[in-house]
Design a protein around this motif. Structure first.
Motif, short mmCIF file in Angstrom:
data_model
loop_
_atom_site.label_atom_id
_atom_site.label_comp_id
_atom_site.label_asym_id
_atom_site.label_seq_id
_atom_site.Cartn_x
_atom_site.Cartn_y
_atom_site.Cartn_z
N ASN A 68 18.82 7.44 3.77
CA ASN A 68 20.23 7.39 4.15
C ASN A 68 21.13 7.28 2.93
OD1 ASN A 68 21.07 7.70 6.85
ND2 ASN A 68 22.02 5.69 6.87
N THR A 69 20.80 8.06 1.92
CA THR A 69 21.47 7.93 0.63
C THR A 69 21.92 9.30 0.11
OG1 THR A 69 20.17 5.98 0.06
CG2 THR A 69 21.23 7.14 -1.76
N LEU A 70 23.13 9.32 -0.44
CA LEU A 70 23.71 10.51 -1.05
C LEU A 70 23.64 10.34 -2.57
CD1 LEU A 70 25.46 13.13 -0.35
CD2 LEU A 70 27.42 11.69 -0.95
N PHE A 71 23.43 11.45 -3.28
CA PHE A 71 23.34 11.41 -4.73
C PHE A 71 24.32 12.41 -5.35
CE2 PHE A 71 19.68 8.76 -4.75
CZ PHE A 71 18.89 9.16 -3.67
N LEU A 72 24.68 12.12 -6.59
CA LEU A 72 25.41 13.08 -7.41
C LEU A 72 24.78 13.06 -8.79
CD1 LEU A 72 27.79 15.11 -7.47
CD2 LEU A 72 29.15 13.27 -8.52
N GLN A 73 24.07 14.12 -9.13
CA GLN A 73 23.49 14.27 -10.46
C GLN A 73 24.51 14.95 -11.35
OE1 GLN A 73 20.37 13.25 -11.69
NE2 GLN A 73 21.25 13.87 -13.66
N MET A 74 24.89 14.28 -12.42
CA MET A 74 25.92 14.79 -13.31
C MET A 74 25.31 15.04 -14.68
SD MET A 74 29.18 12.46 -12.20
CE MET A 74 28.52 10.96 -12.86
N ASN A 75 25.27 16.30 -15.10
CA ASN A 75 24.71 16.68 -16.39
C ASN A 75 25.81 17.25 -17.29
OD1 ASN A 75 22.12 16.02 -15.38
ND2 ASN A 75 21.81 18.11 -14.64
N SER A 76 25.50 17.35 -18.56
CA SER A 76 26.43 17.92 -19.54
C SER A 76 27.82 17.31 -19.39
CB SER A 76 26.50 19.45 -19.37
OG SER A 76 25.24 20.04 -19.51
N LEU A 77 27.85 16.01 -19.34
CA LEU A 77 29.12 15.31 -19.10
C LEU A 77 30.10 15.50 -20.25
CD1 LEU A 77 27.66 12.15 -17.42
CD2 LEU A 77 29.42 13.61 -16.43
N LYS A 78 31.36 15.53 -19.88
CA LYS A 78 32.45 15.71 -20.84
C LYS A 78 33.40 14.52 -20.75
CE LYS A 78 32.38 20.69 -19.85
NZ LYS A 78 33.19 21.86 -19.38
N PRO A 79 34.14 14.24 -21.80
CA PRO A 79 35.10 13.13 -21.75
C PRO A 79 36.06 13.24 -20.57
CG PRO A 79 34.82 13.82 -24.00
CD PRO A 79 34.05 14.81 -23.16
N GLU A 80 36.42 14.45 -20.19
CA GLU A 80 37.35 14.64 -19.06
C GLU A 80 36.71 14.31 -17.72
OE1 GLU A 80 36.65 16.84 -21.50
OE2 GLU A 80 36.60 18.92 -20.71
N ASP A 81 35.41 14.04 -17.69
CA ASP A 81 34.77 13.59 -16.46
C ASP A 81 34.94 12.09 -16.25
OD1 ASP A 81 32.10 15.84 -17.22
OD2 ASP A 81 33.65 16.12 -15.69
#
Length: 125
Positions: free
Chosen positions: A76-89
């Motif tokens: 019952n879990t949602l994920f968000l994988q965030m790669n190549s992060l930028k300062p504007e993120d």
């Protein structure tokens, strides 16, 4: 009543990765249209990604190819994988959900019926 609790935020250098989690309770997550939105300093809320009951995904242009939304129905879990992060993120990231839609455009996510308390992601250059 749907309750959403985010976790996984933190500080990371540009180019790094972070994985956010959102634990849902009070409702079966697989029956919810869910998503993530963010709000940076002095910025408007921005839908980041959405995941429909039917598996349909939608992403903001600014994160396409870098972020991936997914769901573990057993947990019952949602994920968000965030790669190549930028300062504007850099922003507070919120999980949101609605039982009213099968799927929804990413721009609608900030207006979903339920949202979590948010988790901060800070990306340094």
């Amino acid at each position: 009543q749907v309750q959403l609790v985010e976790s996984g935020g933190g500080s990371v250098q540009a180019g790094g990765s972070v994985r956010l989690s959102c634990a849902a309770s009070g409702y079966t997550a697989s029956r919810l249209c869910m998503g993530w939105f963010r709000q940076g300093p002095e910025k408007e809320r921005e839908g980041v990604a959405s995941l429909g009951v039917d598996g349909t995904t939608s992403y903001a242009d600014s994160v396409k190819g870098r972020f991936t939304i997914s769901r573990d129905n057993a947990k019952n879990t949602l994920f968000l994988q965030m790669n190549s992060l930028k300062p504007e993120d850099t922003a507070s990231y919120y999980c949101a959900a609605s039982p009213r839609f099968v799927s929804a455009p990413v721009g609608n996510v900030p207006d979903f019926d339920y949202r979590g308390q948010g988790t901060q992601v800070t990306v340094s250059s």
